[in-house]
Design an enzyme around this catalytic site. Sequence first.
Site, PDB file in Angstrom:
ATOM      1  N   LYS A 171       0.849  -1.203   0.000  1.00 46.46           N
ATOM      2  CA  LYS A 171       0.000   0.000   0.000  1.00 46.46           C
ATOM      3  C   LYS A 171       0.881   1.248   0.000  1.00 46.46           C
ATOM      4  O   LYS A 171       1.902   1.286   0.705  1.00 46.46           O
ATOM      5  CB  LYS A 171      -0.893  -0.041   1.242  1.00 46.46           C
ATOM      6  N   SER A 230      -9.672   1.669   3.098  1.00 48.85           N
ATOM      7  CA  SER A 230      -8.830   2.398   2.181  1.00 48.85           C
ATOM      8  C   SER A 230      -7.815   1.545   1.428  1.00 48.85           C
ATOM      9  O   SER A 230      -7.298   1.976   0.390  1.00 48.85           O
ATOM     10  CB  SER A 230      -8.086   3.491   2.941  1.00 48.85           C
ATOM     11  N   SER A 237      -9.715  -0.703   7.276  1.00 50.11           N
ATOM     12  CA  SER A 237      -9.145  -0.579   5.930  1.00 50.11           C
ATOM     13  C   SER A 237      -8.422  -1.782   5.360  1.00 50.11           C
ATOM     14  O   SER A 237      -8.105  -1.783   4.178  1.00 50.11           O
ATOM     15  CB  SER A 237      -8.200   0.617   5.881  1.00 50.11           C
TER      16      SER A 237
HETATM   17  N1  GLN Z   1     -12.997   4.059   6.574  1.00 54.32           N
HETATM   18  C1  GLN Z   1     -12.384   4.471   7.806  1.00 54.32           C
HETATM   19  C2  GLN Z   1     -11.966   5.906   7.709  1.00 54.32           C
HETATM   20  O1  GLN Z   1     -12.208   6.508   6.704  1.00 54.32           O
HETATM   21  C3  GLN Z   1     -11.212   3.571   8.113  1.00 54.32           C
HETATM   22  C4  GLN Z   1     -10.033   3.860   7.301  1.00 54.32           C
HETATM   23  C5  GLN Z   1      -8.852   3.050   7.676  1.00 54.32           C
HETATM   24  O2  GLN Z   1      -8.978   2.025   8.343  1.00 54.32           O
HETATM   25  N2  GLN Z   1      -7.694   3.550   7.303  1.00 54.32           N
HETATM   26  O3  GLN Z   1     -11.414   6.457   8.611  1.00 54.32           O
END
Ligand code: GLN
Length: 485
Positions: A78, A153, A177
């Site tokens: 990532k 994400s 994420s």
């Molecule tokens: N969707 C969640 C957020 O927008 C989690 C994102 C993540 O785990 N990085 O914060």
Amino acid sequence: MKLNELTVSELRRLLDSRGTKPQEVLDDVYNRIDAVEDKVKAYITITKDAAYETAKDAEQIILSNKQSLLTGIPVAVKDNMCTKGILTTCASKILYNFKPPYESTVTACLKEQGYILTGKTNLDEFAMGSSTENSGFHTTRNPWDLERVPGGSSGGSAAAVAADECIAALGSDTGGSIRQPAALCGVVGLKPTYGRVSRYGLVAFASSLDQIGPITKNVMDSAIMLNAIAGHDPLDSTSAPAEVPDFANFLGQDIKGLKIGIPKEYFIEGMDKDVDDAVRSAVKKLESLGAIPVAVSLPHTGYAVAAYYILATSEASSNLARYDGVKYGFRAQGGKDLLEMYMNTRSQGFGAEVKRRIMLCTYALSAGYYDAYYKKGQQVRTLIKQDFDSAFKEADVIVTPTSPTPAFKVGEKSTDPLQMYLSDIFTISVNLAGVPAISIPCGFTKNNLPIGLQMIGRHFDEGLILTAAYAYEQSTDWHKRRPAL
Ligand code: GLN
């Protein structure tokens, strides 16, 4: 069968028995990328030349029988983990040209184990989102249905694994994420216990919640990848000095008598019917393997999303203060003084969601509001952790859906932040409590979209969730299905 379709453990055997060599594996991986990447768009940067260089070394290492866990295995990372000299953008315009002068601990671990980096994968900008639509560059598509999001994400990593554009990948998980995109793409995603894996060199979003973990084609690979990256790191003061077992040893153990907790707060109205059915059948399957279902309650679940969005964004508004156009990344031209340069850089460099969060929590942290928001959020966090402590007195592993819905359409939620935030309703509490959890495939909807099952464990008990996940996986064949693309 093409080599890019194999798993880490299958390739290890094949490489070690001289059935193939790392260059041939790369050929199949990059041919696949050439064939489908236009549609899937999983990557931000593809590191093909460097990969072939590494493959030459890997070949020699294997020929001299000095191979490690991942020698010659192509893995995607990532794009929020620092890779020395290789572009690391966090999918943000503000870091469009950032080449880190140092290596993150996780990628250093993968290097030590001989991996080949295929490229850096797409994400929501600074990992803020659930669909990759917040990427400053492009939206990744779900390999099962190109009109749909891969989740986020870590959507780029999950899509790359699902589309066989790499063998395995790393993601990061602050509120879901790793697990949510794994569920939406039909692959396995593991968020380790907070502190299990070093965060050194992971670009910080919310430092008390962020954790790196593997996204893989099956549970065995999840254990192998966790073996490669877990462990104490003096460079991360929050990394735990806990003993690291060989996680592969947990696979194949019997789950007779294992108590699986079913929290009533995770089977809610508004949940997709196919998801609900698939998860209930998975519980039945676990029961048929000898597990004993017990009803548990996590009574503060309803407050988790609200608490998370105060805490995570407060930490983010502080972590993101460093992007001011001075030391690295994008700098806006034309400001008449330093302050204007800062303001222009930040308004042009950050996307809408990142700005929304910075503003929200600069407010929440300001004098007079701190007690009402941030402090209250921390108190709720403690209650949520205590919910898990009590539930784990009754159950060994807690089983829930990973996401309330399967993959949604591109654009379906992007104009409604609240709907988007609710995608993580089943994953966020796990981060607040710091416990580990895995998402594994447990079925498909009528439209042929993957469904994920979440298994949550006690702190540092990744071993037991891997045991349970493996037992379930071996008695089903959901993980063997591939998208048609
Ligand atoms: N969707 C969640 C957020 O927008 C989690 C994102 C993540 O785990 N990085 O914060």
